[in-house]
Enzyme design. Structure first.
Site, PDB file in Angstrom:
ATOM      1  N   HIS A  37       0.819  -1.108  -0.032  1.00  0.00           N
ATOM      2  CA  HIS A  37       0.063   0.037  -0.025  1.00  0.00           C
ATOM      3  C   HIS A  37       0.666   1.256  -0.103  1.00  0.00           C
ATOM      4  CE1 HIS A  37      -3.758   2.354   1.148  1.00  0.00           C
ATOM      5  NE2 HIS A  37      -2.689   3.304   1.702  1.00  0.00           N
ATOM      6  N   GLU A  38       1.753   1.389   1.088  1.00  0.00           N
ATOM      7  CA  GLU A  38       2.682   2.549   1.046  1.00  0.00           C
ATOM      8  C   GLU A  38       3.490   2.705  -0.321  1.00  0.00           C
ATOM      9  OE1 GLU A  38       1.867   4.626   3.031  1.00  0.00           O
ATOM     10  OE2 GLU A  38       0.699   3.513   4.194  1.00  0.00           O
ATOM     11  N   HIS A  85       3.409   6.841  -6.712  1.00  0.00           N
ATOM     12  CA  HIS A  85       2.867   7.966  -7.362  1.00  0.00           C
ATOM     13  C   HIS A  85       3.669   9.036  -7.072  1.00  0.00           C
ATOM     14  CE1 HIS A  85      -1.641   9.967  -7.053  1.00  0.00           C
ATOM     15  NE2 HIS A  85      -0.969  10.159  -8.344  1.00  0.00           N
ATOM     16  N   HIS A 134       1.775   4.392  -2.933  1.00  0.00           N
ATOM     17  CA  HIS A 134       1.703   5.661  -2.652  1.00  0.00           C
ATOM     18  C   HIS A 134       3.075   6.369  -3.102  1.00  0.00           C
ATOM     19  CE1 HIS A 134      -1.925   6.627  -0.772  1.00  0.00           C
ATOM     20  NE2 HIS A 134      -1.718   5.796   0.535  1.00  0.00           N
TER      21      HIS A 134
HETATM   22 ZN   LIG Z   1      -2.921   5.201   1.913  1.00  0.00          ZN
END
Ligand SMILES: [Zn+2]
Length: 679
Positions: free
Chosen positions: A470-471, A477, A474
């Site tokens: 998940h991290e 991104h 990010h």
């Molecule tokens: Zn998040």
């Protein structure tokens, strides 16, 4: 003397990677103050420019102000989260008001706004690129949404409302906290702890000790409350704890939040009206992917309809299960977590300890690197010559397959005193194009995974594996950002869009093809058995119907509070809430409980008219991943479309446009329903 001090402050010198090794705590406050003054001068220069306002001399110039301040504060606040001290916390308390005052001064700078407005009013004739027009729009709205276009009398009305609102949110939070702290459940007979795991008992005995009491104490804090509701066999005590939690700020005492809620809702509505919006929800959603309350409501109701059969079936099953083992006739709110846990265990018997040997931290990191290499052509090389704030931090340079520099990546995996809980991604340097040079970002992820010991490496739970992905999503991104203006770069996107890159990457953790790359036993090198993977998948969608129902009911409650035309007519918080919950009710209502009076997300935090974002983001990530599933989870063409239209684009265009360009169509809920087993 002053000059010498300035010279010695590493934060005020030019730096590329953050100069952690040279910074002293005493450097922060003077550096931040100096940088604020410098930024003020940069802004004055824009305002005092005698040339006619243009996109370059105003919009772009304003976007480039405060670079130094941003870099210094990002170092400071990142450390305040990841490696704080009493000293840093004290500085944070001192500088935070200075920073918000400074931000306010900019927003209220009339002369500056007039220049921005001149450019904005000529935007049609400026032949701007989509990114440029987004920048102009965002900048203009930043002023307008704070009242810059209002007449003096209305401006002061707005300031008054804002001041009252911030006091009320504060009071809301203080009341919830006071009520949380006022309650404790003191247990002295161990029999009453039946069902609780040892670790939960230990934690409760620690709490008791800290209060100089014998036995065990449970509180309304989640780490104490949730395990009790999940495992305690004693139904009466579960009931007592649940009702006490549900009563927070809804009792006949000084901490009651009913008036506070009604007042907040009324003032938010007035504020929106003053600024020309129909409701607070219209005001908030203007800057979100969903765009309008109508869209959020139809999205929620549509999903609700589709999840309803599954939710009702799951509830009936759970009730029958409780009846069969404990002869319970009517399942109550305090029974849900308890029987669900038992049923889940019976059905899947998924022992986390069995999975952990397959998820050695180093293997998982290699896995996520390999996946981003396959999908996005990124190469990660660990380096040892970059300054870091703690020896545990790992540093990497990221390049593309041609060797071109993409980003610096910091990873800080293990807990220690001074690091806050949870996991997050952040940055030390934004990406932007300045003077024709594409300045690449410095991105960091911070987690709290189990530390290695002398005999065992760091072995992750499956939950920690998805957290890392998940991290890292990010982080991608941030790292792949490729925009001109830093205020539109990377994760600077609307709230209901920002979780797409992170959540989509979690999907690879459930796929055989991906797991084979990294889920290998740390001693035997055996790939994780497929039956485990199947179980992981199935248990992940356990009770998704009820889960979806619950999330949607909170989202709809939020929209009801913030999307109505006449909040001043609402007199009873409880009645209003019950009405909003009408279509999503599974458990019997508890008359002495109320959700809204302790719904901190929307009345204290920034989630008002935004709670739907959780489900919205899930729909997006499932729909986007469905595209990968159709073409192959390592399909280059789909990955490239995702990189070029989403990951690299930040907030340069409307998220729906970006999404459609990637996907070829608007997101549909079907993939989520399928993944959640609701179809
Ligand atoms: Zn998040």
């Amino acid at each position: 003397m002053a000059l010498k001090k300035f010279k010695m402050n590493p934060l005020l010198h030019h730096f590329n990677t953050a100069p952690f090794a040279q910074i002293k705590e005493s450097d922060y406050a003077p550096a931040i103050k100096t940088a604020i003054e410098d930024t003020k001068k940069e802004i004055d220069a824009i305002v005092l420019n005698s040339d006619t306002p243009t996109f370059e001399n105003t919009t772009v110039a304003l976007d480039f102000t405060g670079e130094k301040l941003d870099r210094i504060t990002s170092v400071f606040f990142n450390l305040n989260s990841a490696e704080t001290t009493d000293g840093i916390q004290k500085i944070a308390k001192d500088v935070s008001p200075l920073l918000s005052e400074f931000k306010n001064d900019i927003i209220l700078n009339e002369a500056l706004f007039q220049r921005v407005k001149v450019v904005y009013n000529t935007k049609e004739s400026l032949k701007l690129t989509p990114e440029q027009s987004t920048l102009l729009e965002k900048q203009y709205k930043g002023f307008a949404r704070n009242g810059a276009n209002l007449k003096e009398a209305d401006k002061s009305k707005l300031r008054k409302i804002d001041a009252t609102l911030s006091k009320l949110s504060l009071q809301f939070g203080e009341n919830v906290l006071a009520e949380t702290n006022a309650f404790e459940m003191h247990i002295t007979d161990e029999i009453e702890l039946s069902g609780l795991p040892e670790s939960v008992k230990e934690a409760a005995s620690e709490i008791a000790k800290s209060k100089e009491k014998k036995g065990w104490v449970f509180t309304l804090d989640y780490p104490s409350y949730i395990p009790f509701m999940t495992y305690a066999d004693n139904r009466e005590l579960r009931k007592k704890l649940a009702i006490s939690a549900g009563k927070k700020a809804f009792q006949d005492n000084e901490f009651n939040n009913e008036t506070v809620v009604l007042e907040i809702v009324k003032l938010r509505h007035q504020r929106a009206n003053l600024l020309g919006y129909q409701t607070h929800a219209h005001f908030v959603l203007e800057e979100r992917m969903a765009e309008t309350p109508e869209k959020v409501i139809s999205f929620s109701n549509d999903l609700l309809e589709k999840a309803k059969p599954a939710a009702q079936k799951e509830f009936a099953e759970l009730e029958a299960y409780a009846k069969s083992i404990d002869n319970i006739d009517q399942l109550q709110k305090w029974d849900g977590a308890y029987y669900a846990e038992k049923l889940k265990k019976e059905r899947f018997n998924l022992d986390q300890e069995l999975l952990k040997p397959y998820f050695k931290l180093e293997n998982v990191i290699d896995g996520v690197f390999t996946i981003s290499n396959t999908l996005y052509d990124l190469k990660f090389g660990e380096v040892f010559d970059i300054e870091k704030y703690h020896e545990d931090v790992k540093t990497y340079t990221v390049t593309d397959t041609n060797g071109a520099f993409i980003a610096i990546f910091y990873a800080d995996f293990h807990p220690r005193p001074g690091k806050r809980n949870g996991a997050w991604m952040t940055s030390y340097k934004p990406q932007q194009v300045k003077n024709g040079i594409n300045e690449r970002p410095h991105i960091s992820i911070v987690c709290n995974f189990t530390k290695p010991t002398e005999t065992k490496p760091s072995l992750l739970t499956f939950n920690e594996v998805t957290t890392l992905f998940h991290e890292f999503g990010h982080a991608l991104h941030g790292m792949l950002a490729n925009t001109t203006y830093n205020s539109l770069s990377g994760t600077s996107v609307s709230w209901d869009f920002v979780e797409l890159p992170s959540q989509i990457l979690e999907n690879w953790c459930y796929e055989k093809e991906a797991l084979e790359l990294f889920a290998r036993h740390y001693e035997t090198d055996e790939v994780i058995p497929m039956e485990y993977v199947t179980k992981i998948k199935e248990s992940a969608s356990f009770h998704e119907g009820m889960q979806t129902f619950r999330q949607l009911s909170f989202g709809l409650l939020d929209m009801n509070w913030h999307g109505g035309d006449s909040p001043e007519k609402i007199t009873s918080v409880k009645e209003f809430e019950n009405k909003a919950f009408e279509n999503t009710k599974l458990y019997p209502d508890v008359a002495e409980n109320c959700m809204s009076t302790a719904f901190s997300h929307i009345f204290q935090g920034g989630y008002s008219a935004g709670y739907y974002s959780y489900k919205w983001a899930e729909v997006l990530d499932a729909d986007a991943f469905e595209y990968f599933l159709e073409k192959g989870i390592f399909n280059k063409e789909v990955a490239t479309r995702f990189k070029e239209n989403v990951l690299s684009k930040g907030g340069t265009e409307k998220p729906m446009e970006l999404y459609k360009r990637f996907r070829g169509q608007e997101p549909k809920p079907d993939a989520l329903l399928k993944r959640a087993g609701l179809l």
